[in-house]
Scaffold this motif. Structure first.
Motif, PDB file in Angstrom:
ATOM      1  N   PRO A 105       3.906  -6.978  11.355  1.00 43.14           N
ATOM      2  CA  PRO A 105       2.926  -6.097  12.016  1.00 43.14           C
ATOM      3  C   PRO A 105       2.236  -5.138  11.054  1.00 43.14           C
ATOM      4  O   PRO A 105       1.022  -4.903  11.188  1.00 43.14           O
ATOM      5  N   ALA A 106       2.968  -4.602  10.087  1.00 47.60           N
ATOM      6  CA  ALA A 106       2.337  -3.701   9.110  1.00 47.60           C
ATOM      7  C   ALA A 106       1.364  -4.464   8.234  1.00 47.60           C
ATOM      8  O   ALA A 106       0.292  -3.960   7.871  1.00 47.60           O
ATOM      9  N   ILE A 107       1.733  -5.697   7.880  1.00 43.46           N
ATOM     10  CA  ILE A 107       0.857  -6.519   7.046  1.00 43.46           C
ATOM     11  C   ILE A 107      -0.441  -6.841   7.767  1.00 43.46           C
ATOM     12  O   ILE A 107      -1.507  -6.935   7.153  1.00 43.46           O
ATOM     13  N   SER A 108      -0.387  -6.977   9.101  1.00 39.26           N
ATOM     14  CA  SER A 108      -1.595  -7.297   9.851  1.00 39.26           C
ATOM     15  C   SER A 108      -2.633  -6.192   9.720  1.00 39.26           C
ATOM     16  O   SER A 108      -3.837  -6.434   9.852  1.00 39.26           O
ATOM     17  N   HIS A 109      -2.183  -4.965   9.438  1.00 40.95           N
ATOM     18  CA  HIS A 109      -3.110  -3.838   9.295  1.00 40.95           C
ATOM     19  C   HIS A 109      -3.506  -3.605   7.840  1.00 40.95           C
ATOM     20  O   HIS A 109      -4.663  -3.332   7.534  1.00 40.95           O
ATOM     21  N   ARG A 110      -2.534  -3.703   6.926  1.00 44.25           N
ATOM     22  CA  ARG A 110      -2.795  -3.338   5.537  1.00 44.25           C
ATOM     23  C   ARG A 110      -2.779  -4.512   4.576  1.00 44.25           C
ATOM     24  O   ARG A 110      -3.314  -4.429   3.489  1.00 44.25           O
ATOM     25  N   GLY A 111      -2.129  -5.606   4.961  1.00 43.49           N
ATOM     26  CA  GLY A 111      -1.993  -6.735   4.057  1.00 43.49           C
ATOM     27  C   GLY A 111      -0.766  -6.593   3.170  1.00 43.49           C
ATOM     28  O   GLY A 111      -0.186  -5.511   3.048  1.00 43.49           O
ATOM     29  N   CYS A 112      -0.348  -7.696   2.574  1.00 47.80           N
ATOM     30  CA  CYS A 112       0.807  -7.679   1.678  1.00 47.80           C
ATOM     31  C   CYS A 112       0.420  -6.987   0.373  1.00 47.80           C
ATOM     32  O   CYS A 112      -0.576  -7.367  -0.259  1.00 47.80           O
ATOM     33  N   PRO A 113       1.168  -5.980  -0.056  1.00 45.63           N
ATOM     34  CA  PRO A 113       0.795  -5.269  -1.286  1.00 45.63           C
ATOM     35  C   PRO A 113       0.782  -6.162  -2.518  1.00 45.63           C
ATOM     36  O   PRO A 113      -0.036  -5.959  -3.420  1.00 45.63           O
ATOM     37  N   PHE A 114       1.665  -7.176  -2.566  1.00 45.12           N
ATOM     38  CA  PHE A 114       1.668  -8.078  -3.713  1.00 45.12           C
ATOM     39  C   PHE A 114       0.402  -8.933  -3.726  1.00 45.12           C
ATOM     40  O   PHE A 114      -0.268  -9.062  -4.750  1.00 45.12           O
ATOM     41  N   ILE A 115       0.073  -9.524  -2.580  1.00 45.14           N
ATOM     42  CA  ILE A 115      -1.111 -10.372  -2.489  1.00 45.14           C
ATOM     43  C   ILE A 115      -2.376  -9.568  -2.775  1.00 45.14           C
ATOM     44  O   ILE A 115      -3.249  -9.990  -3.543  1.00 45.14           O
ATOM     45  N   ASN A 116      -2.473  -8.393  -2.159  1.00 42.51           N
ATOM     46  CA  ASN A 116      -3.649  -7.552  -2.377  1.00 42.51           C
ATOM     47  C   ASN A 116      -3.789  -7.152  -3.841  1.00 42.51           C
ATOM     48  O   ASN A 116      -4.893  -7.168  -4.397  1.00 42.51           O
ATOM     49  N   SER A 117      -2.676  -6.799  -4.455  1.00 45.60           N
ATOM     50  CA  SER A 117      -2.723  -6.345  -5.851  1.00 45.60           C
ATOM     51  C   SER A 117      -3.093  -7.484  -6.792  1.00 45.60           C
ATOM     52  O   SER A 117      -3.884  -7.295  -7.724  1.00 45.60           O
ATOM     53  N   LEU A 118      -2.534  -8.667  -6.565  1.00 46.50           N
ATOM     54  CA  LEU A 118      -2.874  -9.811  -7.412  1.00 46.50           C
ATOM     55  C   LEU A 118      -4.362 -10.136  -7.318  1.00 46.50           C
ATOM     56  O   LEU A 118      -4.990 -10.495  -8.316  1.00 46.50           O
ATOM     57  N   ALA A 119      -4.928  -9.992  -6.124  1.00 48.17           N
ATOM     58  CA  ALA A 119      -6.354 -10.273  -5.953  1.00 48.17           C
ATOM     59  C   ALA A 119      -7.216  -9.288  -6.735  1.00 48.17           C
ATOM     60  O   ALA A 119      -8.305  -9.631  -7.199  1.00 48.17           O
ATOM     61  N   GLU A 120      -6.724  -8.069  -6.897  1.00 48.09           N
ATOM     62  CA  GLU A 120      -7.490  -7.043  -7.598  1.00 48.09           C
ATOM     63  C   GLU A 120      -7.219  -7.000  -9.097  1.00 48.09           C
ATOM     64  O   GLU A 120      -7.933  -6.309  -9.828  1.00 48.09           O
ATOM     65  N   LEU A 121      -6.185  -7.706  -9.538  1.00 48.42           N
ATOM     66  CA  LEU A 121      -5.786  -7.632 -10.948  1.00 48.42           C
ATOM     67  C   LEU A 121      -5.789  -9.029 -11.555  1.00 48.42           C
ATOM     68  O   LEU A 121      -4.730  -9.634 -11.756  1.00 48.42           O
ATOM     69  N   PRO A 122      -6.951  -9.562 -11.885  1.00 44.50           N
ATOM     70  CA  PRO A 122      -7.016 -10.926 -12.423  1.00 44.50           C
ATOM     71  C   PRO A 122      -6.429 -11.076 -13.822  1.00 44.50           C
ATOM     72  O   PRO A 122      -6.049 -12.177 -14.212  1.00 44.50           O
ATOM     73  N   ASP A 123      -6.355  -9.989 -14.573  1.00 44.61           N
ATOM     74  CA  ASP A 123      -5.830 -10.041 -15.941  1.00 44.61           C
ATOM     75  C   ASP A 123      -4.302 -10.139 -15.897  1.00 44.61           C
ATOM     76  O   ASP A 123      -3.622  -9.211 -15.491  1.00 44.61           O
ATOM     77  N   ARG A 124      -3.770 -11.267 -16.331  1.00 52.00           N
ATOM     78  CA  ARG A 124      -2.324 -11.483 -16.256  1.00 52.00           C
ATOM     79  C   ARG A 124      -1.542 -10.585 -17.203  1.00 52.00           C
ATOM     80  O   ARG A 124      -0.322 -10.482 -17.101  1.00 52.00           O
ATOM     81  N   SER A 125      -2.232  -9.935 -18.133  1.00 54.54           N
ATOM     82  CA  SER A 125      -1.544  -9.021 -19.034  1.00 54.54           C
ATOM     83  C   SER A 125      -1.428  -7.615 -18.445  1.00 54.54           C
ATOM     84  O   SER A 125      -0.797  -6.744 -19.035  1.00 54.54           O
ATOM     85  N   HIS A 126      -2.023  -7.402 -17.276  1.00 58.00           N
ATOM     86  CA  HIS A 126      -1.928  -6.082 -16.628  1.00 58.00           C
ATOM     87  C   HIS A 126      -0.460  -5.796 -16.324  1.00 58.00           C
ATOM     88  O   HIS A 126       0.257  -6.658 -15.813  1.00 58.00           O
ATOM     89  N   PRO A 127       0.019  -4.587 -16.628  1.00 54.40           N
ATOM     90  CA  PRO A 127       1.449  -4.292 -16.421  1.00 54.40           C
ATOM     91  C   PRO A 127       1.917  -4.475 -14.986  1.00 54.40           C
ATOM     92  O   PRO A 127       3.059  -4.879 -14.754  1.00 54.40           O
ATOM     93  N   ALA A 128       1.056  -4.215 -14.017  1.00 54.36           N
ATOM     94  CA  ALA A 128       1.457  -4.389 -12.617  1.00 54.36           C
ATOM     95  C   ALA A 128       1.615  -5.862 -12.273  1.00 54.36           C
ATOM     96  O   ALA A 128       2.521  -6.241 -11.521  1.00 54.36           O
ATOM     97  N   ARG A 129       0.737  -6.717 -12.818  1.00 53.90           N
ATOM     98  CA  ARG A 129       0.892  -8.162 -12.589  1.00 53.90           C
ATOM     99  C   ARG A 129       2.204  -8.648 -13.171  1.00 53.90           C
ATOM    100  O   ARG A 129       2.902  -9.481 -12.581  1.00 53.90           O
ATOM    101  N   GLN A 130       2.566  -8.128 -14.328  1.00 53.18           N
ATOM    102  CA  GLN A 130       3.825  -8.534 -14.951  1.00 53.18           C
ATOM    103  C   GLN A 130       5.003  -8.119 -14.088  1.00 53.18           C
ATOM    104  O   GLN A 130       5.974  -8.866 -13.941  1.00 53.18           O
ATOM    105  N   VAL A 131       4.927  -6.930 -13.494  1.00 52.83           N
ATOM    106  CA  VAL A 131       5.986  -6.477 -12.582  1.00 52.83           C
ATOM    107  C   VAL A 131       6.093  -7.439 -11.395  1.00 52.83           C
ATOM    108  O   VAL A 131       7.200  -7.848 -11.006  1.00 52.83           O
TER     109      VAL A 131
END
Length: 208
Positions: A105-131
């Motif tokens: 239900p929370a995802i239906s409003h905000r989306g999955c934080p991992f999926i959303n973040s990956l979509a915004e961070l295309p650079d695989r060297s970004h520290p958050a993508r590595q996490v």
């Protein structure tokens, strides 16, 4: 029933670093990473931009730390189901599925934080993508281990199928394409576990 403190009173009691993380988490979840400035985080945390950089060298470092916090919640779910169902790996697998289903239900409003973040961070060297990638690899290893403990015939394949279902349910909930996603998720995971269980008499010697 106890009431939860409102955000202003809660934030006022937090140390500066925790106020910054609290503000960043709320803004990143609601508005996305790219749209949120360090100044906006500072204002929501009731501090200064300079203070944010004193605790986090860059915005990227702050995003990565937020991802570590999100990942820790998922790791805690593994620990919790192990404690709740000791020696019952099949129940632990279903407990993990339930954890995801209850969070839909929370995802239906905000989306999955991992999926959303990956979509915004295309650079695989970004520290958050590595996490995120390290977290997903760790999660897969733990799930494969649970499938092996449960005696499933092909633990890696079973873990892959379960992962596809868990992550697919989150995407489908986010885009609204499937109704009753939580109920369907639970039934499908249960079916995967049952499918990969060897026959009860598989260990019996064959007699001619």
């Amino acid at each position: 029933m106890a009431t939860t403190a409102g955000r202003p009173s809660r934030v006022a009691k937090l140390p500066p670093r925790e106020r910054i993380l609290d503000a960043a988490e709320e803004l990143f979840r609601d508005e996305g990473i790219r749209r949120v400035s360090v100044q906006a985080i500072a204002e929501k945390a009731e501090t200064t931009k300079m203070a944010v950089y004193r605790h986090f060298e860059t915005k990227d470092a702050l995003v990565a730390e937020w991802m570590r916090i999100v990942a820790a919640d998922y790791r805690a779910a593994f620990d919790r189901v192990r404690t709740e169902h000791p020696g019952r790996p099949g129940e632990q697998i279903m407990g993990l599925a339930r954890f995801i289903a209850e969070g839909l239900p929370a995802i239906s409003h905000r989306g999955c934080p991992f999926i959303n973040s990956l979509a915004e961070l295309p650079d695989r060297s970004h520290p958050a993508r590595q996490v995120i990638e390290e977290h997903k690899a760790h999660q897969t290893r733990r799930l494969v281990g649970l499938c092996a403990e449960a005696g499933l015939s092909d633990p890696e394949q079973a873990a892959a199928e379960i992962t596809f279902v868990l992550e697919g349910a989150q995407v489908s909930t986010q885009n609204g394409s499937i109704d009753r996603a939580g109920d369907r998720l639970m039934r499908i995971v249960e079916g995967i576990v049952d499918w990969h269980r060897p026959p009860l008499d598989a260990s019996r010697p064959v007699t001619g």
